[in-house]
Design a protein around this motif. Structure first.
Motif, mmCIF file in Angstrom:
data_model
loop_
_atom_site.group_PDB
_atom_site.id
_atom_site.type_symbol
_atom_site.label_atom_id
_atom_site.label_comp_id
_atom_site.label_asym_id
_atom_site.label_seq_id
_atom_site.Cartn_x
_atom_site.Cartn_y
_atom_site.Cartn_z
ATOM 1 N N UNK A 28 0.811 -1.093 -0.009
ATOM 2 C CA UNK A 28 -0.084 0.037 -0.030
ATOM 3 C C UNK A 28 0.845 1.349 -0.061
ATOM 4 N N UNK A 29 0.734 2.257 -0.918
ATOM 5 C CA UNK A 29 1.095 3.215 -0.807
ATOM 6 C C UNK A 29 0.383 4.608 -1.464
ATOM 7 N N UNK A 30 -0.388 5.001 -0.292
ATOM 8 C CA UNK A 30 -1.380 6.144 -0.702
ATOM 9 C C UNK A 30 -0.782 7.477 -0.177
ATOM 10 N N UNK A 31 -0.743 8.389 -1.445
ATOM 11 C CA UNK A 31 -0.443 9.761 -0.933
ATOM 12 C C UNK A 31 -1.462 10.517 -1.428
ATOM 13 N N UNK A 32 -2.653 10.378 -1.895
ATOM 14 C CA UNK A 32 -3.752 11.013 -2.141
ATOM 15 C C UNK A 32 -3.460 12.185 -3.204
ATOM 16 N N UNK A 33 -2.878 11.888 -4.167
ATOM 17 C CA UNK A 33 -2.456 12.720 -5.227
ATOM 18 C C UNK A 33 -3.705 12.646 -6.344
ATOM 19 N N UNK A 34 -4.739 11.860 -6.005
ATOM 20 C CA UNK A 34 -5.800 11.781 -6.919
ATOM 21 C C UNK A 34 -6.913 11.217 -6.331
ATOM 22 N N UNK A 35 -8.036 10.979 -6.882
ATOM 23 C CA UNK A 35 -9.387 10.601 -6.268
ATOM 24 C C UNK A 35 -9.127 9.186 -5.642
ATOM 25 N N UNK A 36 -9.996 8.868 -4.535
ATOM 26 C CA UNK A 36 -9.968 7.538 -3.845
ATOM 27 C C UNK A 36 -10.056 6.610 -5.092
ATOM 28 N N UNK A 37 -9.379 5.525 -5.106
ATOM 29 C CA UNK A 37 -9.292 4.251 -5.992
ATOM 30 C C UNK A 37 -10.503 3.293 -5.653
ATOM 31 N N UNK A 38 -10.647 2.196 -6.251
ATOM 32 C CA UNK A 38 -11.795 1.326 -6.083
ATOM 33 C C UNK A 38 -11.457 0.404 -4.658
ATOM 34 N N UNK A 39 -10.168 0.461 -4.327
ATOM 35 C CA UNK A 39 -9.948 -0.194 -2.863
ATOM 36 C C UNK A 39 -10.545 0.252 -1.792
ATOM 37 N N UNK A 40 -10.857 1.707 -1.654
ATOM 38 C CA UNK A 40 -11.436 2.409 -1.024
ATOM 39 C C UNK A 40 -13.182 2.248 -0.771
ATOM 40 N N UNK A 41 -13.547 2.029 0.350
ATOM 41 C CA UNK A 41 -14.915 1.823 0.607
ATOM 42 C C UNK A 41 -15.513 2.838 1.823
ATOM 43 N N UNK A 42 -16.366 3.622 1.432
ATOM 44 C CA UNK A 42 -16.965 4.576 2.705
ATOM 45 C C UNK A 42 -18.198 3.792 3.066
ATOM 46 N N UNK A 43 -18.039 3.691 4.436
ATOM 47 C CA UNK A 43 -19.276 3.235 5.332
ATOM 48 C C UNK A 43 -20.098 4.292 5.886
ATOM 49 N N UNK A 44 -19.708 5.317 6.590
ATOM 50 C CA UNK A 44 -20.417 6.276 6.938
ATOM 51 C C UNK A 44 -19.485 7.485 7.137
ATOM 52 N N UNK A 45 -20.286 8.527 7.353
ATOM 53 C CA UNK A 45 -19.241 10.114 7.371
ATOM 54 C C UNK A 45 -19.126 10.335 5.882
ATOM 55 N N UNK A 46 -18.178 11.679 5.715
ATOM 56 C CA UNK A 46 -17.850 12.305 4.647
ATOM 57 C C UNK A 46 -16.317 11.954 4.630
ATOM 58 N N UNK A 47 -16.049 11.476 3.532
ATOM 59 C CA UNK A 47 -14.501 11.201 3.208
ATOM 60 C C UNK A 47 -14.268 11.798 1.759
ATOM 61 N N UNK A 48 -13.347 12.629 1.804
ATOM 62 C CA UNK A 48 -12.859 13.170 0.546
ATOM 63 C C UNK A 48 -11.706 13.552 0.426
ATOM 64 N N UNK A 49 -10.757 13.709 -0.841
ATOM 65 C CA UNK A 49 -9.564 14.118 -0.933
ATOM 66 C C UNK A 49 -9.462 15.634 -1.206
ATOM 67 N N UNK A 50 -8.797 16.358 -0.448
ATOM 68 C CA UNK A 50 -8.688 17.740 -0.519
ATOM 69 C C UNK A 50 -7.100 18.227 -0.621
ATOM 70 N N UNK A 51 -6.725 19.021 -1.739
ATOM 71 C CA UNK A 51 -5.016 19.118 -1.629
ATOM 72 C C UNK A 51 -4.062 18.085 -0.993
ATOM 73 N N UNK A 52 -4.311 16.889 -1.738
ATOM 74 C CA UNK A 52 -3.567 15.848 -1.417
ATOM 75 C C UNK A 52 -3.629 15.316 -0.161
ATOM 76 N N UNK A 53 -4.793 15.465 0.647
ATOM 77 C CA UNK A 53 -4.906 14.923 2.140
ATOM 78 C C UNK A 53 -6.302 14.165 1.939
ATOM 79 N N UNK A 54 -6.429 12.808 2.581
ATOM 80 C CA UNK A 54 -7.690 12.569 2.980
ATOM 81 C C UNK A 54 -8.229 13.216 4.046
ATOM 82 N N UNK A 55 -9.481 13.508 4.004
ATOM 83 C CA UNK A 55 -10.358 14.271 5.193
ATOM 84 C C UNK A 55 -11.628 13.443 5.344
#
Length: 220
Positions: A42-69
């Motif tokens: 695994x090597x995630x630096x969040x330079x782009x959108x979340x890929x298909x390995x990511x699964x959001x269960x609850x809450x709000x998760x998004x990539x902003x300025x190269x960081x997952x929030x």
């Protein structure tokens, strides 16, 4: 040299050693050091959108300025939760994170693979709050009274908001070592030495930022 002089010298040397020694729980950072005999999986630096390995269960998760929030959403009535799919066993995990002023807790942990344990629920997590952090074995939801949540190791070292912190965790069979900045916790539990199909990220409250997630699987 007379006995009094000898005792005085020994006392002075001991005092000097204590001044320059670190507490037993303080360690040097090994962040970003690849362990020997391992594969980077695994090597995630969040330079782009979340890929298909990511699964959001609850809450709000998004990539902003190269960081997952991640932020809790009150309508969910549940901590914000996201999972990253990767099979691990004996491994080294690391990430950087930043709490906000409204963060109640940030969890990084694991589920057991199906069929590995007779258990319903999470396996264990590192749980970080502004006032300290801990390693907790999670409750078996089918046997809440017999097998409840259990804090296995804890530290009261404060975790400051609005600054980056480094978390590195090693699993080897039933043994776990976790280092948060320069503070280290170690523990063991017989259920921990199982396959882990996901990385679990959870946030209670108003926000956590996550970056530089890496995982190395140990080569047997």
């Amino acid at each position: 040299m007379n006995p009094m002089t000898t005792r005085t010298l020994l006392a002075a040397l001991l005092a000097l050693a204590l001044v320059h020694s670190k507490p037993a729980h303080a360690v040097e950072s090994q962040f970003d050091v690849a362990p020997q005999n391992s594969d980077l999986v695994v090597d995630q630096s969040f330079d782009g959108p979340l890929g298909d390995r990511w699964h959001i269960n609850t809450g709000a998760w998004k990539v902003v300025d190269g960081v997952l929030q991640g932020n809790e959403v009150s309508a969910d009535k549940h901590a914000a939760a996201a999972r990253y799919t990767v099979q691990t066993d004996n491994a080294v995990y690391q990430l950087r994170f930043k709490l906000s002023d409204g963060t109640k807790a940030f969890h990084f942990g694991f589920d057991p693979a199906k069929g590995e344990l007779d258990k319903k629920g999470h396996l264990f997590s590192v749980i970080v709050t502004p006032t300290g952090w801990r390693i907790m074995k999670h409750v078996d939801k089918n046997r809440r009274q017999e097998d409840p949540n259990e804090v296995l190791a804890s530290s009261d070292a404060a975790v400051q908001a609005d600054q980056w912190h480094e978390l590195r965790l090693t699993t080897w069979g039933p043994y776990v070592t976790a280092t948060l900045d320069q503070t280290q916790l170690k523990t063991t539990h017989p259920t921990f030495g199982v396959k882990k199909p996901t990385l679990v990220f959870r946030c209670a409250g108003e926000g956590v930022q996550i970056d530089d997630v890496k995982v190395w699987n140990q080569v047997k």
